[in-house]
Design a protein around this motif. Sequence first.
Motif, mmCIF file in Angstrom:
data_model
loop_
_atom_site.group_PDB
_atom_site.id
_atom_site.type_symbol
_atom_site.label_atom_id
_atom_site.label_comp_id
_atom_site.label_asym_id
_atom_site.label_seq_id
_atom_site.Cartn_x
_atom_site.Cartn_y
_atom_site.Cartn_z
ATOM 1 N N THR A 58 0.812 -1.212 0.000
ATOM 2 C CA THR A 58 0.000 0.000 0.000
ATOM 3 C C THR A 58 0.848 1.265 0.000
ATOM 4 N N ALA A 59 1.949 1.217 0.734
ATOM 5 C CA ALA A 59 2.803 2.406 0.885
ATOM 6 C C ALA A 59 4.265 2.058 0.634
ATOM 7 N N PRO A 60 4.608 1.646 -0.590
ATOM 8 C CA PRO A 60 5.982 1.200 -0.855
ATOM 9 C C PRO A 60 7.043 2.300 -0.715
ATOM 10 N N ASP A 61 6.644 3.546 -0.843
ATOM 11 C CA ASP A 61 7.622 4.636 -0.762
ATOM 12 C C ASP A 61 8.044 4.964 0.667
ATOM 13 N N ILE A 62 7.291 4.468 1.661
ATOM 14 C CA ILE A 62 7.620 4.795 3.057
ATOM 15 C C ILE A 62 7.706 3.562 3.956
ATOM 16 N N THR A 63 7.738 2.373 3.342
ATOM 17 C CA THR A 63 7.715 1.148 4.130
ATOM 18 C C THR A 63 8.924 0.276 3.814
ATOM 19 N N VAL A 64 9.531 -0.248 4.873
ATOM 20 C CA VAL A 64 10.585 -1.245 4.729
ATOM 21 C C VAL A 64 9.954 -2.588 5.095
ATOM 22 N N TYR A 65 9.997 -3.520 4.158
ATOM 23 C CA TYR A 65 9.397 -4.840 4.348
ATOM 24 C C TYR A 65 10.513 -5.836 4.620
ATOM 25 N N VAL A 66 10.419 -6.531 5.749
ATOM 26 C CA VAL A 66 11.421 -7.518 6.142
ATOM 27 C C VAL A 66 10.722 -8.858 6.328
ATOM 28 N N SER A 67 11.272 -9.897 5.743
ATOM 29 C CA SER A 67 10.700 -11.236 5.896
ATOM 30 C C SER A 67 11.824 -12.260 5.852
ATOM 31 N N GLY A 68 11.474 -13.491 6.086
ATOM 32 C CA GLY A 68 12.466 -14.554 6.056
ATOM 33 C C GLY A 68 11.794 -15.901 5.930
ATOM 34 N N LEU A 69 12.606 -16.953 5.866
ATOM 35 C CA LEU A 69 12.084 -18.288 5.653
ATOM 36 C C LEU A 69 12.209 -19.209 6.863
ATOM 37 N N GLY A 82 16.274 -24.052 9.919
ATOM 38 C CA GLY A 82 17.672 -23.937 9.520
ATOM 39 C C GLY A 82 17.903 -23.069 8.300
ATOM 40 N N LEU A 83 16.854 -22.706 7.593
ATOM 41 C CA LEU A 83 16.991 -21.880 6.393
ATOM 42 C C LEU A 83 16.965 -20.415 6.811
ATOM 43 N N ARG A 84 18.076 -19.948 7.331
ATOM 44 C CA ARG A 84 18.164 -18.626 7.929
ATOM 45 C C ARG A 84 18.495 -17.580 6.859
ATOM 46 N N VAL A 85 17.522 -17.337 5.999
ATOM 47 C CA VAL A 85 17.663 -16.360 4.930
ATOM 48 C C VAL A 85 16.557 -15.332 5.086
ATOM 49 N N GLY A 86 16.942 -14.073 5.056
ATOM 50 C CA GLY A 86 15.965 -12.995 5.156
ATOM 51 C C GLY A 86 15.961 -12.154 3.900
ATOM 52 N N PHE A 87 14.892 -11.382 3.772
ATOM 53 C CA PHE A 87 14.721 -10.530 2.604
ATOM 54 C C PHE A 87 14.286 -9.144 3.064
ATOM 55 N N VAL A 88 14.746 -8.137 2.359
ATOM 56 C CA VAL A 88 14.353 -6.765 2.659
ATOM 57 C C VAL A 88 13.949 -6.101 1.351
ATOM 58 N N VAL A 89 12.780 -5.457 1.362
ATOM 59 C CA VAL A 89 12.345 -4.622 0.242
ATOM 60 C C VAL A 89 12.136 -3.238 0.824
ATOM 61 N N ALA A 90 12.801 -2.251 0.235
ATOM 62 C CA ALA A 90 12.773 -0.916 0.817
ATOM 63 C C ALA A 90 12.758 0.157 -0.264
ATOM 64 N N PRO A 91 12.292 1.338 0.103
ATOM 65 C CA PRO A 91 12.376 2.464 -0.833
ATOM 66 C C PRO A 91 13.839 2.752 -1.174
ATOM 67 N N LEU A 92 14.096 3.155 -2.395
ATOM 68 C CA LEU A 92 15.466 3.423 -2.827
ATOM 69 C C LEU A 92 16.179 4.430 -1.922
ATOM 70 N N SER A 93 15.428 5.351 -1.337
ATOM 71 C CA SER A 93 16.052 6.381 -0.508
ATOM 72 C C SER A 93 16.703 5.831 0.759
ATOM 73 N N SER A 153 21.466 3.270 3.568
ATOM 74 C CA SER A 153 21.541 3.132 5.030
ATOM 75 C C SER A 153 21.368 1.678 5.445
ATOM 76 N N LEU A 154 20.443 0.980 4.823
ATOM 77 C CA LEU A 154 20.248 -0.433 5.125
ATOM 78 C C LEU A 154 21.481 -1.257 4.760
ATOM 79 N N GLU A 155 22.066 -0.962 3.607
ATOM 80 C CA GLU A 155 23.272 -1.688 3.202
ATOM 81 C C GLU A 155 24.395 -1.492 4.216
#
Length: 179
Positions: free
Chosen positions: A12-23, A30-41, A45-47
């Motif tokens: 709904t608000a991709p320009d102001i939301t950081v989405y974090v999930s994992g498996l 044991g599948l300790r992999v996470g994902f981040v989807v964030a606004p380019l701005s 900082s996240l990196e």
Amino acid sequence: MVENPPPPLAATAPDITVYVSGLSKSVATGLRVGFVVAPLSVVPSLERAIRATIWNTPALTTAIACRWLDEGTVDHLEARKRDDAKARRALAGQELAGLPLISHPSSYFTWLPLPDDARADRLTATLARQHISVTTAEPFTTSVHTPQAIRLALGSTDLDSLRSTLCTVRRVAVEDAYA
């Protein structure tokens, strides 16, 4: 674990939301992999934060996660876990029938609220003496008032052991809290 979850806020608000999930919760511990989807701005900082806190994700784990996502294995495993959680929650409903359980049908845990005059820490200690580990609401409370309730994890044992454990929980809860 919800079968048809609502879209995440990021949809709904991709320009102001950081989405974090994992498996690790929904697919395999044991599948300790996470994902981040964030606004380019905020990506730089996240990196920087990621580089400062972890070095990298193991290549093999990442490859497994990506392949499982691409070929549908994640969907299949999530469906199996959802079915297992539903069966465990139904078993808890049967064994603890008549007690005021609160949970989602496809959850791997349930809450047992206690009467106003009961103490969750006392019930927890009594169950610990029976070699049953449960949690009070205190670690999960975000308000000043901590409800008197215990959290029952349903996914850490086979179904026969779970049934036996739930019978003991029922007996102790009725004797201790609901007497």
